[in-house]
Design an enzyme around this catalytic site. Sequence first.
Site, mmCIF file in Angstrom:
data_model
loop_
_atom_site.group_PDB
_atom_site.id
_atom_site.type_symbol
_atom_site.label_atom_id
_atom_site.label_comp_id
_atom_site.label_asym_id
_atom_site.label_seq_id
_atom_site.Cartn_x
_atom_site.Cartn_y
_atom_site.Cartn_z
ATOM 1 N N GLY B 29 0.155 -4.289 0.319
ATOM 2 C CA GLY B 29 0.730 -2.954 0.288
ATOM 3 C C GLY B 29 2.180 -3.041 0.719
ATOM 4 O O GLY B 29 2.497 -3.656 1.740
ATOM 5 N N TYR B 30 3.051 -2.430 -0.067
ATOM 6 C CA TYR B 30 4.485 -2.498 0.235
ATOM 7 C C TYR B 30 4.862 -1.331 1.127
ATOM 8 O O TYR B 30 4.730 -0.167 0.753
ATOM 9 C CB TYR B 30 5.285 -2.568 -1.066
ATOM 10 N N LEU B 31 5.298 -1.669 2.343
ATOM 11 C CA LEU B 31 5.613 -0.655 3.347
ATOM 12 C C LEU B 31 6.899 0.058 2.993
ATOM 13 O O LEU B 31 6.996 1.288 3.062
ATOM 14 C CB LEU B 31 5.751 -1.319 4.716
ATOM 15 N N ARG B 82 1.993 1.871 -3.768
ATOM 16 C CA ARG B 82 2.799 0.627 -3.708
ATOM 17 C C ARG B 82 1.891 -0.538 -3.342
ATOM 18 O O ARG B 82 2.139 -1.273 -2.408
ATOM 19 C CB ARG B 82 3.916 0.760 -2.658
#
Lengths: 158, 158
Positions: B29-31, B82
Amino acid sequence: MAVEIERKFLVTDPPSEDVLGAGVPYRQGYLAGEGDVEARIRIGPDDAWITVKAGRGVSRTEVQVAIPVAEAEALWPHTAGRRLEKVRFFVPLEGGTAEVDRYADELDGLWTVEVEFDSEEASAAFTPPAWFGVELTDIEGWSNAALARRGRPADPPS
Amino acid sequence: MAVEIERKFLVTDPPSEDVLGAGVPYRQGYLAGEGDVEARIRIGPDDAWITVKAGRGVSRTEVQVAIPVAEAEALWPHTAGRRLEKVRFFVPLEGGTAEVDRYADELDGLWTVEVEFDSEEASAAFTPPAWFGVELTDIEGWSNAALARRGRPADPPS
């Protein structure tokens, strides 16, 4: 602990040096912000951390993890334009600790204070000492991430 | 090691299962992404990490640090829109390891492979095996961060 319950206030009349004690200088560089998430590095005299904060308001998700200072320094160039420097002082309060920040460089003259709580009830019940100024919790432009990017807002919150 | 020297390729004709061996399922997961910086979490069967990548091209600054799975799960909701899931296989290559990724969900059918090098010289000297497809290194839209946000690009790179 992945939840941080915290309130932040302006300080216009900082405590005296003997109340503040010795401070710790920190550099903070914001790696990336998107939606309600911010990732930053903090570099102190002997230590460094990656911190991720997510969400808004008094209760936020926070994950902080130590990394080697050399790795933080390798990331530092990638935070240009999204940085701040401050000295942090730890002042004992009834039921906790006030983390008082004296900012430097473009933010020179700005002081804030943060207090962390074990519960939202304790946060709501907190009575700020007389030397605390106006509350900044969740006020647009006054998060450290915003201060690092855009400097001090022209108008104080009211 | 804060520098990652890596090349990435499309795989259109994946190796057979006995070459691939057992894979490891990962969720990423892209923060947050900003400028040339991406911060993400990766969650495996028993472990989780925060990874920050900065810069572009073959050589990037990369810092990866393990965090408790529970803390990664607390951040996961903040990566909505994301994300990607994949199974990673480790295939020995002359002079290194090919990390083969079989993507799932909306990216089902996509396979890529990454190879990491000790130096830019070794990277430049690398001759891809016959089963490697077109190179994706630094091609717009084909980073994992981009795939997680926007899905597979309509056109394959040429």
